[in-house]
Design an enzyme around this catalytic site. Structure first.
Site, short mmCIF file in Angstrom:
data_model
loop_
_atom_site.label_atom_id
_atom_site.label_comp_id
_atom_site.label_asym_id
_atom_site.label_seq_id
_atom_site.Cartn_x
_atom_site.Cartn_y
_atom_site.Cartn_z
N GLN A 74 79.16 23.70 28.58
CA GLN A 74 78.02 23.98 29.21
C GLN A 74 77.37 25.61 29.12
O GLN A 74 76.54 25.83 29.49
CB GLN A 74 78.20 23.75 30.24
CG GLN A 74 78.58 22.44 31.64
CD GLN A 74 77.64 21.64 31.12
OE1 GLN A 74 76.43 21.74 31.28
NE2 GLN A 74 77.52 20.11 30.55
N SER A 75 76.84 25.87 27.63
CA SER A 75 76.56 26.22 27.28
C SER A 75 74.67 26.44 27.44
O SER A 75 74.20 25.64 26.99
CB SER A 75 76.71 27.44 25.87
OG SER A 75 75.78 28.05 25.06
#
Ligand SMILES: *Cc1c(COP(=O)(O)O)cnc(C)c1O
Length: 326
Positions: free
Chosen positions: A72-73
Site C-alpha cells: 500500500q505504498s
C-alpha cells in the site's frame, strides 16, 4: 541554489488553521500544511521529491522508473503517476504476493499501468537489482529510485518545502511530521538550519524505527542534501528530534491510537489522514498535546504528508469497521 526541477506539483500547498481540533484538545494553535494536496494521483509528500528525481531521470534519458515499497505504498503510487505523465514505464517492487486485493494504492498502481513485481522484505533489495538488470538488458533505460525517494535529491525537495512555509507562516513554533525513510524530515531540518532566524523546532514522529536509528538516518540524509544545495552542513544525530514512542504494532499496523486520530481529524475538521503515516504522527501529536508538551500560545504545524488513499485498502477499511468506530 540552482537545482534542476520538473514542475508538476500543485504548489504552494495551503496552510489551514484547525480551530475545532485545537479547541477539542484544549491545546495549542494547530495548523495543517496540506501536502496531501500536491496533486499527483491523490498527491502526498513523494510528489515534491519526484519533481527533483524526475528531472534527474529525464536528464539521464531514463525510460523506466523502478522503485519499491509496501503493497500500500503511497510513494509507489505517486511514482507510477509521475512515470505515466512523463511517458516512462514503471516497475514497482512490492512486498506481498499477487493475491493482494486491488484496493487502495494498489488499485491505482494498476490503473496507472505500473508493472508489479512481488517480493519479501528480506529479498527486496535483490529484487530491485534484478528488475534493474533485466530492464537494462531489454534496453528499457531503467532508473532506480530508492524506497521513499529518500536520497539526497529527494530530501532536498523538503528544504524547498520549508522555504515555502517560511513565505506563508514564518512564526510556526513546531513542525510535526511523520519520519520513515527520512527524506521529508531531513529536508525540513536542512531548510530550518539554512534559516537561522527561524525560532521553531522540527519534530519527527518515527513511524517504524527506534529513536537513535532514525536520528542517524535523518542526520545523514540532511548532510547529503546540503551538498545538493551547494553548501555542506554537518548534522549531529542528537540535534534531530525523532520521537519513537508511537511505533505501536510496527510499520503498517493501524492500532487504536491511529484509528482515534483518523476519526478525530475526520469528524472535527473534515480532514482525512492516511492509516500508516499521518494517523500515527497525528496520534503522537494528540498524545503530546494531552501531556501538555505545548503551551496554548504556541503554533503547531502538522505537516500532512498524505496517504489517505490507503484508507480504501481492504486491510485498513476492514480494520476501521471492526473497531466499531465507523
Ligand atoms: C512516505 C510517506 C511518509 C514518510 O516520508 P519519508 O520521507 O519516507 O520519511 C509520510 N507520510 C506519507 C503519507 C508517506 O507516503
Amino acid at each position: 541554489m540552482s537545482i534542476a526541477r520538473t514542475r508538476f506539483a500543485n504548489l504552494p500547498t495551503p496552510i489551514e488553521p484547525l480551530l475545532r481540533l485545537s479547541h477539542q484538545l484544549n491545546g495549542p494553535e494547530i495548523y495543517v500544511k496540506r501536502d496531501d494536496e500536491t496533486g499527483l494521483a491523490f498527491g502526498g509528500n513523494k510528489t515534491r521529491k519526484l519533481e527533483f528525481v524526475i528531472s534527474d531521470a529525464l536528464r539521464k534519458n531514463a525510460g523506466t522508473l523502478i522503485t519499491a515499497g509496501a503493497a500500500q505504498s503511497n510513494h509507489c503510487r505517486q511514482t507510477a503517476a509521475a512515470a505515466a505523465m512523463h511517458g516512462m514505464n514503471c516497475i514497482l517492487v512490492l512486498i506481498g504476493d499477487s493475491s493482494q486485493a486491488s484496493s487502495g494504492n494498489l488499485l491505482v498502481d494498476r490503473l496507472l499501468g505500473a508493472e508489479i513485481v512481488w517480493t519479501t522484505s528480506e529479498k527486496r533489495e535483490a529484487a530491485m537489482q534484478k528488475a534493474f538488470d533485466a530492464a537494462q538488458k531489454a534496453g528499457q533505460r531503467p532508473y532506480l529510485i530508492p524506497v521513499g525517494a529518500s536520497d539526497a535529491i529527494g530530501a532536498t525537495a523538503y528544504a524547498f518545502a520549508f522555504f515555502e512555509m517560511m513565505e506563508q507562516m514564518p512564526d510556526v513554533d513546531w513542525i510535526i511530521v511523520p519520519s520513515a525513510s527520512g527524506g521529508t524530515h531531513a529536508g525540513l531540518v536542512l531548510g530550518a538550519k539554512r534559516t537561522p532566524e527561524w525560532g521553531g523546532k522540527v519534530l519527527g514522529i518515527s513511524i517504524s524505527q527506534a529513536e537513535a536509528k532514525q536520528q542517524q538516518l535523518v542526520a545523514g540524509l540532511a548532510a547529503q542534501a546540503s551538498d545538493v544545495l551547494g553548501e555542506h552542513m554537518d548534522f549531529l544525530p542528537q540535534e534531530i528530534l525523532a520521537n519513537a514512542d508511537y511505533l505501536g504494532g510496527g510499520y503498517g499496523v493501524m492500532g487504536d491510537p491511529e484509528k482515534e486520530a483518523i476519526t478525530l481529524f475526520a469528524r472535527s475538521e473534515g480532514l482525512l489522514l492516511g492509516p500508516v503515516y499521518t494517523a500515527r504522527a497525528a496520534a503522537g501529536m494528540i498524545d503530546l498535546i494531552r501531556k501538555g508538551k505545548f503551551s496554548k500560545k504556541e503554533k503547531v504545524l502538522f505537516w500532512h504528508t498524505g496517504g489517505a488513499p490507503a484508507l480504501f485498502a481492504d486491510v485498513y477499511s476492514k480494520g476501521l469497521r471492526e473497531s466499531g468506530l465507523i
